[in-house]
Each structure stands twice: as C-alpha cells, then as structure tokens.
Scaffold this motif. Structure first.
Motif, PDB file in Angstrom:
ATOM      1  N   ALA A 144       4.908  58.232  99.022  1.00 41.19           N
ATOM      2  CA  ALA A 144       6.153  58.546  98.310  1.00 41.19           C
ATOM      3  C   ALA A 144       7.328  58.614  99.278  1.00 41.19           C
ATOM      4  N   LYS A 145       7.111  59.200 100.453  1.00 44.29           N
ATOM      5  CA  LYS A 145       8.179  59.307 101.451  1.00 44.29           C
ATOM      6  C   LYS A 145       8.625  57.922 101.919  1.00 44.29           C
ATOM      7  N   PHE A 146       7.667  57.031 102.126  1.00 46.62           N
ATOM      8  CA  PHE A 146       8.003  55.680 102.560  1.00 46.62           C
ATOM      9  C   PHE A 146       8.764  54.929 101.469  1.00 46.62           C
ATOM     10  N   LEU A 147       8.276  55.005 100.231  1.00 45.85           N
ATOM     11  CA  LEU A 147       8.928  54.278  99.144  1.00 45.85           C
ATOM     12  C   LEU A 147      10.368  54.738  98.953  1.00 45.85           C
ATOM     13  N   ALA A 148      10.627  56.009  99.240  1.00 48.53           N
ATOM     14  CA  ALA A 148      11.979  56.539  99.061  1.00 48.53           C
ATOM     15  C   ALA A 148      12.958  55.941 100.057  1.00 48.53           C
ATOM     16  N   THR A 149      12.458  55.362 101.146  1.00 49.42           N
ATOM     17  CA  THR A 149      13.339  54.777 102.159  1.00 49.42           C
ATOM     18  C   THR A 149      13.673  53.314 101.880  1.00 49.42           C
ATOM     19  N   LEU A 150      12.993  52.709 100.919  1.00 53.10           N
ATOM     20  CA  LEU A 150      13.172  51.279 100.683  1.00 53.10           C
ATOM     21  C   LEU A 150      14.477  51.003  99.943  1.00 53.10           C
ATOM     22  N   PRO A 151      15.209  49.994 100.365  1.00 48.87           N
ATOM     23  CA  PRO A 151      16.435  49.636  99.636  1.00 48.87           C
ATOM     24  C   PRO A 151      16.096  48.951  98.315  1.00 48.87           C
ATOM     25  N   ALA A 152      17.054  48.882  97.453  1.00 38.95           N
ATOM     26  CA  ALA A 152      16.855  48.160  96.198  1.00 38.95           C
ATOM     27  C   ALA A 152      16.623  46.687  96.503  1.00 38.95           C
ATOM     28  N   PRO A 153      15.746  46.030  95.740  1.00 44.19           N
ATOM     29  CA  PRO A 153      15.492  44.608  95.996  1.00 44.19           C
ATOM     30  C   PRO A 153      16.749  43.794  95.776  1.00 44.19           C
ATOM     31  N   PRO A 154      16.940  42.736  96.570  1.00 48.47           N
ATOM     32  CA  PRO A 154      18.145  41.913  96.399  1.00 48.47           C
ATOM     33  C   PRO A 154      18.146  41.206  95.055  1.00 48.47           C
ATOM     34  N   GLU A 155      19.326  40.982  94.530  1.00 51.91           N
ATOM     35  CA  GLU A 155      19.440  40.276  93.266  1.00 51.91           C
ATOM     36  C   GLU A 155      19.300  38.772  93.501  1.00 51.91           C
ATOM     37  N   GLY A 156      18.976  38.077  92.434  1.00 47.93           N
ATOM     38  CA  GLY A 156      18.846  36.629  92.528  1.00 47.93           C
ATOM     39  C   GLY A 156      17.406  36.204  92.739  1.00 47.93           C
ATOM     40  N   PRO A 157      17.176  34.910  92.830  1.00 47.41           N
ATOM     41  CA  PRO A 157      15.818  34.391  92.957  1.00 47.41           C
ATOM     42  C   PRO A 157      15.190  34.781  94.295  1.00 47.41           C
ATOM     43  N   LEU A 158      13.866  34.851  94.308  1.00 51.00           N
ATOM     44  CA  LEU A 158      13.142  35.180  95.524  1.00 51.00           C
ATOM     45  C   LEU A 158      13.223  34.017  96.513  1.00 51.00           C
ATOM     46  N   ASN A 159      13.320  34.356  97.775  1.00 46.79           N
ATOM     47  CA  ASN A 159      13.389  33.355  98.839  1.00 46.79           C
ATOM     48  C   ASN A 159      12.123  33.477  99.682  1.00 46.79           C
ATOM     49  N   PRO A 160      11.131  32.610  99.476  1.00 44.93           N
ATOM     50  CA  PRO A 160       9.860  32.745 100.199  1.00 44.93           C
ATOM     51  C   PRO A 160      10.010  32.735 101.708  1.00 44.93           C
ATOM     52  N   VAL A 161      10.845  31.843 102.236  1.00 46.42           N
ATOM     53  CA  VAL A 161      10.981  31.731 103.689  1.00 46.42           C
ATOM     54  C   VAL A 161      11.548  33.014 104.278  1.00 46.42           C
ATOM     55  N   ALA A 162      12.584  33.555 103.659  1.00 46.62           N
ATOM     56  CA  ALA A 162      13.190  34.788 104.155  1.00 46.62           C
ATOM     57  C   ALA A 162      12.236  35.963 104.017  1.00 46.62           C
ATOM     58  N   MET A 163      11.493  36.021 102.925  1.00 44.96           N
ATOM     59  CA  MET A 163      10.566  37.131 102.708  1.00 44.96           C
ATOM     60  C   MET A 163       9.408  37.074 103.705  1.00 44.96           C
ATOM     61  N   ARG A 164       8.935  35.887 104.018  1.00 42.55           N
ATOM     62  CA  ARG A 164       7.872  35.768 105.019  1.00 42.55           C
ATOM     63  C   ARG A 164       8.360  36.228 106.390  1.00 42.55           C
ATOM     64  N   ALA A 165       9.573  35.816 106.724  1.00 42.07           N
ATOM     65  CA  ALA A 165      10.126  36.226 108.013  1.00 42.07           C
ATOM     66  C   ALA A 165      10.285  37.738 108.093  1.00 42.07           C
ATOM     67  N   ALA A 166      10.718  38.350 107.004  1.00 40.45           N
ATOM     68  CA  ALA A 166      10.874  39.800 106.980  1.00 40.45           C
ATOM     69  C   ALA A 166       9.532  40.498 107.143  1.00 40.45           C
ATOM     70  N   ASP A 167       8.488  39.953 106.533  1.00 40.56           N
ATOM     71  CA  ASP A 167       7.160  40.549 106.639  1.00 40.56           C
ATOM     72  C   ASP A 167       6.651  40.560 108.074  1.00 40.56           C
ATOM     73  N   GLU A 168       7.030  39.548 108.841  1.00 40.43           N
ATOM     74  CA  GLU A 168       6.509  39.426 110.201  1.00 40.43           C
ATOM     75  C   GLU A 168       7.450  39.990 111.258  1.00 40.43           C
ATOM     76  N   ALA A 169       8.581  40.543 110.826  1.00 42.82           N
ATOM     77  CA  ALA A 169       9.611  40.972 111.775  1.00 42.82           C
ATOM     78  C   ALA A 169       9.240  42.243 112.532  1.00 42.82           C
ATOM     79  N   HIS A 170       8.370  43.064 111.971  1.00 43.89           N
ATOM     80  CA  HIS A 170       8.108  44.370 112.576  1.00 43.89           C
ATOM     81  C   HIS A 170       6.633  44.578 112.906  1.00 43.89           C
ATOM     82  N   LEU A 171       5.935  43.505 113.197  1.00 45.55           N
ATOM     83  CA  LEU A 171       4.527  43.629 113.532  1.00 45.55           C
ATOM     84  C   LEU A 171       4.364  44.148 114.952  1.00 45.55           C
ATOM     85  N   PRO A 172       3.329  44.963 115.203  1.00 51.74           N
ATOM     86  CA  PRO A 172       3.139  45.484 116.562  1.00 51.74           C
ATOM     87  C   PRO A 172       2.716  44.384 117.521  1.00 51.74           C
TER      88      PRO A 172
END
Length: 307
Positions: free
Chosen positions: A8-36
């Motif tokens: 619950a604490k983590f979910l409360a920190t998430l921003p609202a999802p961006p409006e408009g269609p999903l962008n697979p390339v950008a979403m994949r990059a975001a997923d891999e941006a903070h890997l250890p």
C-alpha cells in the motif's frame, strides 16, 4: 485481509498513469531503468546468456545454475508483462530465486513480444525452448526426471498453454506446471468473475486496464476463445501435468486462476491452489522481498520435490 502495508505504501507513491495510448517502447525502457547492477544480484554458481537453437528458430535464453552437478532437473520460466512487456532483465531476480530455492537449473526465455511479433510467436518460442531444453543438443545436462514450466501473469498463460500443447503433441516430458497469478481468461467481461469487480481499483493492476494492456496481444491475432490464449477455456484438462497455482487476494484475475485449479482437480490432475492474503497482482516480481511473500519460492520448491 487488507492489502499488505508495504505494498500500500508503494502504490501510494505511484503517479497517475499518462493519458493517451500505451507506448510499448517507452514502457519497456522504464521497466529496465532501475534494475540493480549485476554485482548486487543474488549470486549463483553461474548465470549465462545463450541462444537456444530450436526447430522453430533461435531464441535468447538465460541459464541459471545453482550449484555444480553432473545432471540437473530443469525449470523453464516465462516472464510476465501482458505479452508486450518484461524481459530476461526485468525478471532476472525471480529466476535467480527460483534456482537458489529449488536447486533446479532455470532456463528463462526471452520470447518475442507483441505487437512487433504477432500471435503465436511468443508462445511458439516458449514451447520450442521447452523441447530444446529436453534435447541432448541443449547442453543443459537434464537428468531426465524433472522438467517444469513456470510463469507469472501472462507468463503463466504461456506455461499453461505450453503444458496443454505438449500434451496434445504427445510430448509427455513436462512434469510440473507452476502458474503465479496467471492470466487464464482473456475475455475481460467484468461479470465473469467476482474478483474483477472486488479488486477493480486501488490495488495496482486495475480491471479497466486489462483490455488496453492486453490489446497488443489480442490485436496481433490472439483469440480469447482459443484455449491456447485462454487456457481456462480448454474443455478437457485431463492428462495435464500436476499444477501449482498461486493467486493473490487483491488481484482482479484471482478467480480465474482458482477456477483453473478447481477444474484441474475435477479432471483428475493433482493441483495445489494457494491464495496469498494481503498480496496484489505482481507480488512475486515486485514484492517477494517481503518475508510473507518470499515463501512462494519455498512453496515452489516443496511442490517440485514432492513425491
């Protein structure tokens, strides 16, 4: 039970999802941006990226060897991500934990993603790697005993579909199927399962997001009426491998997973269904560091080693 306070604490920190269609390339990059970095990940005897040269083409895989041995039981793992997200990297920690806890050699599959690859490309890759892993040319030193398939979310879809496809093809070497909060019914009519309404909002994955997230896969030719797309729609479940189905209390897709486990048992297939209280969809990938949820790997180990 309420949602685990750490989630619950983590979910409360998430921003609202961006409006408009999903962008697979950008979403994949975001997923891999903070890997250890690799040096901070769970150490194993070896982790190696190789190419599986299968009858259907070349597929990138990552091999996790927990300890040195002459032969190994194998677990072939399919990552989640709504068929268009996820990678060997985003789910590296899951595969490492599976290898360490089960003692099996884990083969994580870098299957092709929608929308760039149309259905059934990803499923074909997963099935081809399973057959490759069991062959002598793979170099995996399979012990000829344990050959499990496992996946989370859409990877659980593939695990169930691969097990069914293998059965239909007479390939009887798969010994276990492990499905973590699987997506087993891609008909997202909210009246099909109570959990689609009970867990519709506020828990990370929301019911309203199921259609747009899965649209890349469905628009590529995956028909929700096809049992290889929606495994719960398979008429005859008899003869499939024993199953471990893990669900999350606060997951819109909870009930379809539990129904699948029930139908497996009714068909004579040994099936263990465990609901993790206080958990949400994705907890194996995102929250297995919480002690109550890390036990999913121990449960997987016990399931695999059960007589």
């Amino acid at each position: 039970m309420t949602l685990h306070p750490e989630i619950a604490k983590f979910l409360a920190t998430l921003p609202a999802p961006p409006e408009g269609p999903l962008n697979p390339v950008a979403m994949r990059a975001a997923d891999e941006a903070h890997l250890p970095p690799v040096e901070d990940r769970l150490p194993l005897h070896s982790v190696e990226d190789v190419t599986a040269r299968t009858a259907d083409g070349e597929v990138p895989v990552r091999i996790y060897t927990p300890a040195e041995a002459d032969t190994y039981g194998l677990l072939v793992y399919f990552h989640g991500g709504a068929f268009f997200l996820g990678s060997l990297e985003t789910h590296d920690h899951v595969a490492r934990s599976l290898a360490k806890e089960t003692g099996l050699k884990v083969v994580s599959v870098g299957y092709r993603l929608a929308p760039e690859a149309a259905f059934p490309a990803g499923l074909d890759d997963c099935y081809a790697v399973v057959r490759w892993a069991a062959g002598e040319d793979s170099g995996l030193d399979w012990d000829g005993a344990t050959l499990a398939v496992a996946g989370d979310s859409s990877g659980g879809t593939f695990a169930a579909a691969v097990a069914a496809r293998a059965h239909d093809d007479g390939f009887d070497r798969i010994t276990h199927q492990i499905l973590y909060y699987p997506s087993l019914d891609l008909d997202f009519d909210v009246d099909r399962y109570p959990s689609l309404r009970e867990n519709a909002t506020g828990y990370g994955l929301e019911t309203a997001g199921l259609k747009p997230f899965n649209a890349f896969y469905l628009d590529s030719g995956a028909d929700p009426a096809d049992p290889l797309v929606s495994p719960v729609k398979r008429t005859d479940l008899s003869g499939l491998p024993p199953a471990l189905v893990v669900t999350a209390e606060h997951d819109p897709m909870r009930d379809e997973g539990e129904l699948y486990g029930k139908r497996l048992r009714e068909a004579g297939v040994p099936a263990t269904v465990t609901r993790y209280e206080g958990a949400n969809h994705g907890f194996v990938q995102h929250f297995s560091w919480i002690p109550e949820f890390h036990g999913v790997f121990e449960e997987t180990r016990d399931f695999l080693h059960r007589g």
